[in-house]
Design a protein around this motif. Sequence first.
Motif, PDB file in Angstrom:
ATOM      1  N   LYS A 148       0.832  -1.205   0.000  1.00  0.00           N
ATOM      2  CA  LYS A 148       0.000   0.000   0.000  1.00  0.00           C
ATOM      3  C   LYS A 148       0.867   1.257   0.000  1.00  0.00           C
ATOM      4  CE  LYS A 148      -3.908  -0.227   2.390  1.00  0.00           C
ATOM      5  NZ  LYS A 148      -4.909  -0.542   3.432  1.00  0.00           N
ATOM      6  N   ASP A 157      -7.272  -4.265   0.859  1.00  0.00           N
ATOM      7  CA  ASP A 157      -8.247  -3.397   0.212  1.00  0.00           C
ATOM      8  C   ASP A 157      -9.412  -4.194  -0.356  1.00  0.00           C
ATOM      9  OD1 ASP A 157      -6.697  -0.866   0.370  1.00  0.00           O
ATOM     10  OD2 ASP A 157      -5.306  -1.962  -0.916  1.00  0.00           O
ATOM     11  N   ARG A 203      -2.837  -1.481  -4.882  1.00  0.00           N
ATOM     12  CA  ARG A 203      -4.031  -2.003  -4.209  1.00  0.00           C
ATOM     13  C   ARG A 203      -3.823  -3.484  -3.909  1.00  0.00           C
ATOM     14  NH1 ARG A 203      -7.836  -0.837  -7.895  1.00  0.00           N
ATOM     15  NH2 ARG A 203      -8.030  -2.946  -8.735  1.00  0.00           N
TER      16      ARG A 203
END
Length: 252
Positions: free
Chosen positions: A136, A162, A141
């Motif tokens: 991150k 995520d 992602r």
Amino acid sequence: MTALSINLNKIALIRNSRDTEYPSVTMHAARCIAAGAHGITVHPRPDQRHIRVSDCFDLAEMLSVEFNIEGNPFAPAMKSPRRGVSDYPGFMEIIRQIRPAQCTLVPDGDAQLTSDHGFNLQRDGDRLAPIIAELKNLGVRVSLFMDPEPEQIRLAKAIGADRIELYTGPYAEAFGAKQQNAVLQRFIDASNTAGEVGLGLNAGHDLNLHNLLLFKNSVNQLLEVSIGHAFTVDAIEMGLDACIKAYLRCLQ
């Protein structure tokens, strides 16, 4: 509309069966994009049995759509078993250098024919948390390959993921059989849990033109599906452009 990401592993597998660069992975990526695919997925394993390290970099240079790289974050560097193929630098090193839009972490081993289960985060969560944080920080992602188990999905959120990608092999196996609805309900419950805790939802494995529509219409907030094996077979039968359009119709 749910995004369609085409997995090109099988195209690379066909290429690797001969000492040649044909069929071209990048050419097929370009054709998939031109036909309407929203993304490209690859899974570079340490033995480079299909997608090679060089393919990842070649794709990163030419893609105009979202790039998703899958793999085991604990896979170490490895010498290439093939002459003329670059060494495997370790999965995380590939991601550090390329920084794809999405990285899907998968708990597969070298002996597995294909990915066939999700993470057990009660066992691996503490090891994964710093890896997720690093990804991150790189602007990548993070999606975790998971079974449809609500308790595990809550743990995925707790360690910073995520998204999750639901492993849909059991759904595909049950499709058309008497246990279909019961198995599908597990995925509906899992999608509801993902929504409750604020995780994005992807799905993949053995989805095809027969079972995709029901799955897409049943689970909530499905953001992306990754399809490779069935896509390759369908493209042979239907032609690549018609195949992409058929999958997109399922996802509208």
